[in-house]
Structure formats: C-alpha cells, structure tokens
Design an enzyme around this catalytic site. Structure first.
Site, PDB file in Angstrom:
ATOM      1  N   LEU A   1      69.172  81.976  63.506  1.00  0.00           N
ATOM      2  CA  LEU A   1      68.791  83.403  63.438  1.00  0.00           C
ATOM      3  C   LEU A   1      70.219  84.261  63.255  1.00  0.00           C
ATOM      4  O   LEU A   1      71.294  83.691  63.527  1.00  0.00           O
ATOM      5  CB  LEU A   1      68.540  83.764  65.053  1.00  0.00           C
ATOM      6  CG  LEU A   1      67.018  83.532  65.524  1.00  0.00           C
ATOM      7  CD1 LEU A   1      67.159  83.742  66.979  1.00  0.00           C
ATOM      8  CD2 LEU A   1      65.973  84.352  64.564  1.00  0.00           C
ATOM      9  N   ASP A   2      69.986  85.293  62.473  1.00  0.00           N
ATOM     10  CA  ASP A   2      71.222  86.352  62.202  1.00  0.00           C
ATOM     11  C   ASP A   2      71.917  86.660  63.437  1.00  0.00           C
ATOM     12  O   ASP A   2      71.297  86.805  64.567  1.00  0.00           O
ATOM     13  CB  ASP A   2      70.687  87.277  61.204  1.00  0.00           C
ATOM     14  CG  ASP A   2      70.462  86.984  59.776  1.00  0.00           C
ATOM     15  OD1 ASP A   2      70.980  85.797  59.393  1.00  0.00           O
ATOM     16  OD2 ASP A   2      69.942  87.841  58.986  1.00  0.00           O
ATOM     17  N   PRO A   3      73.081  87.132  63.377  1.00  0.00           N
ATOM     18  CA  PRO A   3      73.698  87.476  64.612  1.00  0.00           C
ATOM     19  C   PRO A   3      73.151  88.746  65.288  1.00  0.00           C
ATOM     20  O   PRO A   3      73.039  89.170  66.349  1.00  0.00           O
ATOM     21  CB  PRO A   3      75.062  88.074  64.325  1.00  0.00           C
ATOM     22  CG  PRO A   3      75.532  87.105  63.065  1.00  0.00           C
ATOM     23  CD  PRO A   3      74.141  86.625  62.433  1.00  0.00           C
ATOM     24  N   LEU A   4      72.330  89.549  64.112  1.00  0.00           N
ATOM     25  CA  LEU A   4      71.643  90.897  64.432  1.00  0.00           C
ATOM     26  C   LEU A   4      70.171  90.492  65.296  1.00  0.00           C
ATOM     27  O   LEU A   4      69.909  91.485  66.042  1.00  0.00           O
ATOM     28  CB  LEU A   4      71.251  91.446  63.376  1.00  0.00           C
ATOM     29  CG  LEU A   4      70.378  92.788  63.254  1.00  0.00           C
ATOM     30  CD1 LEU A   4      70.996  94.013  64.145  1.00  0.00           C
ATOM     31  CD2 LEU A   4      69.692  93.230  62.026  1.00  0.00           C
ATOM     32  N   ALA A   5      69.955  89.503  65.021  1.00  0.00           N
ATOM     33  CA  ALA A   5      68.438  89.002  65.380  1.00  0.00           C
ATOM     34  C   ALA A   5      68.669  88.373  66.950  1.00  0.00           C
ATOM     35  O   ALA A   5      69.663  87.454  67.496  1.00  0.00           O
ATOM     36  CB  ALA A   5      67.762  87.988  64.631  1.00  0.00           C
TER      37      ALA A   5
END
Length: 317
Positions: free
Chosen positions: A49-53
């Site tokens: 998962l991306d850091p944003l997610a």
C-alpha cells in the site's frame, strides 16, 4: 556516554497479523515496525500500500510467508475520494498540481462514465509506481524526470459504487468504492475517470477495506499493538491456515503425512483441485498445500517439521 543499545532477541512467530496501516508509512516500514514489536524472526507482507493509502495490510510471519502469494493474487476493495478539476504529477495529493479545469459534468454523466469503467478495462501503469522496467522501478525513472514506455494491462473492476458526489463548490469530488482484481492502479483509475468527465482528477484519499477474505473490521492498529504487554501481542495473530480459507482440505494419517512432508505423492479418493490445504490428523496440524490431479496429491508448499512443532507448541501453551 551513551548507554549500549539493547539487542532484540528474535523468536519464531507463525501466523498472520491484519494491520490497519496508518497514513504516511510505507508497507515495508509498517512491516518492520510490527516485526520488531513481535520480536519475529521472519516476516513479509501480501502486497504494498502506498504511504498515502491506509487500511487492510495482511502481515505474514514465519510459516505464513510461504502462502503470502495467494493474497498477492486476491481481489481487493478500496474506498477513495477523487478531487475533480485538479490534476497532479503523481495522480494523488502528494504530487505537484500540473493542471486545473472547470468541473461542468452532471450527475447523469458521472453515472454513465462510472458504468464505462466497470468490467474488464485497460490501464497503463503510472510512472509513479513500483513496477519495474529493465530492473528499475518506474518511480526511479519518474524522479529523474524520465517517462518510459509502459505496456498496457487488462484488469477487472468487479464493482464501482458511487458513495457520495459533490459537483459544485470549491472542491468538487466523488467518493467511490472499488472492488477490483489484482494489479489495478486506483490512482490511474481516478485519473482516467477524471479525463472521461472532461475535468481531470486526482486521489486525495485511499483506504483498502478488504483483500481476499480479510476485512477492515478484523484489523488492529499499531497503537493497539504497542499498548499491549509484549507477552500478549502474539495473541493478535490469525493462524497460518487463515491464508488458505475457502480452499478444499485434504487430511492424511500420520504415515501418509510423513511421506507427504518428504515430497512424496499420495493417492486417494480426492476430487481434482488446483490448490488444497493439506492437514495431518495426529497431531492435527497444517502440513502445507498441494494439488490433486487424477486422484494423486502433489505437494506444492510445505511446512518444515520444525515449523509444525513450533506451531503446535505455541497452541498448547
């Protein structure tokens, strides 16, 4: 003088921890944090998962890492918010704004466009992704200002639900729930929907609410893990076999179990299946996975006798 650093004593830990990944941490940073909290020897995750997610991130420990690929291939469900009328370099809120457009679409047009993006669709992977080309992640090219050719891929959007819609005001947006196949880039989906609406878009929020059979209400937070006494943290783990839920089960007696664990094929009255969970009956223990072809059980991924012993010992204590 600085006090000497205390060396963490690692231990064998087997199972799956369902983490509600927080905003700002990469999947690997979250994994390493939990691995340290559990003092686990071996760990891996089932897809980034991306850091944003935020949201569901199954973390595998010990023997569970042998079956993590099964959840890399699983369908996922996300909830996301698209900011309409603003495009960014990365397709999300972390990138610089590269274009602004007026939002002039109607609710009817939104519904029609979302229908268009349901089913099998073709995506071009974004430059800001971990997908590799010639051994180098695409985001590395992007950081150097390079754009390289990417091969379009077909993914499946099983369902695309409109949760909320604001087409007027200072920050027009859509809130969506996306149930999709593996390999779907939600940022790219958001950008493509914005382009189809004629105004552009980028993601301002992304939350994974399910992956495979695991859902958000089963997850724990880092704060919850940290708040527990160290001796209770492993109690948060799902068993290794949680990764094999839904697959047919084959049970072997002790004699056949020993032969199976040595890699030998076994014969029985089993229906053909590409993947089965194989158990021993005495003691009752997961042995690994196999496939059944023509009444023959063929080993695929096996637990070691030591892993089986450690799991049984942990369950009995």
């Amino acid at each position: 003088m600085n006090a000497p650093r205390t060396r963490v004593q690692r231990r064998p830990v087997h199972g799956v921890l369902l983490l509600d990944k927080p905003l700002g941490l990469s999947s690997n940073e979250a994994l390493q944090k939990v691995k340290w909290l559990l003092r686990a020897e071996k760990a891996g995750h089932t897809g980034t998962l991306d850091p944003l997610a935020t949201g569901v991130l199954p973390l595998c420990f010990g023997a569970a890492t042998k079956f993590s690929q099964l959840h890399l291939d699983a369908d996922k469900t996300y909830e996301t918010t698209l900011r309409l009328g603003v495009m960014t370099r990365t397709g999300d809120a972390e990138g610089e704004v590269i274009q602004r457009q007026a939002v002039a679409c109607t609710p009817g047009q939104v519904v029609e466009v979302l229908d268009r993006f349901t089913g099998a669709i073709v995506q071009v992977p974004p430059m800001h992704s971990a997908l590799k080309k010639e051994g180098k992640a695409l985001y590395e090219y992007a950081r150097q200002g390079q754009e390289v050719e990417r091969t379009p891929r077909t993914v499946t959007i099983h369902a695309l639900e409109l949760l909320d819609m604001h087409l007027h005001g200072e920050a027009p947006s859509l809130r969506l729930r996306v149930h999709c196949s593996k390999g779907t880039y939600i940022r790219t989906l958001g950008e493509d929907i914005g382009q189809a609406l004629g105004c552009g878009a980028h993601l301002v929020e992304l939350r994974r609410v399910a992956t495979g059979g695991f859902a958000l209400d089963q997850c724990v937070t880092l704060a919850h893990i940290e708040a527990l006494p160290e001796g209770e943290r492993c109690g948060l783990l799902q068993p290794v076999e949680a990764l094999l839920a839904g697959h047919p089960r084959v049970t072997l007696d002790s004699d056949n179990a020993a032969r199976f664990l040595s890699g030998m094929r076994r014969r029985g009255h089993w229906s053909d299946a590409p993947l089965v969970a194989v158990w021993g009956d005495r003691p009752r223990a997961l042995l690994g996975t196999g496939q059944v072809r023509g009444g023959e059980l063929i080993a695929q991924r096996l637990l070691s006798p030591e892993e089986i012993r450690q799991i049984l010992q942990a369950h009995s204590s």
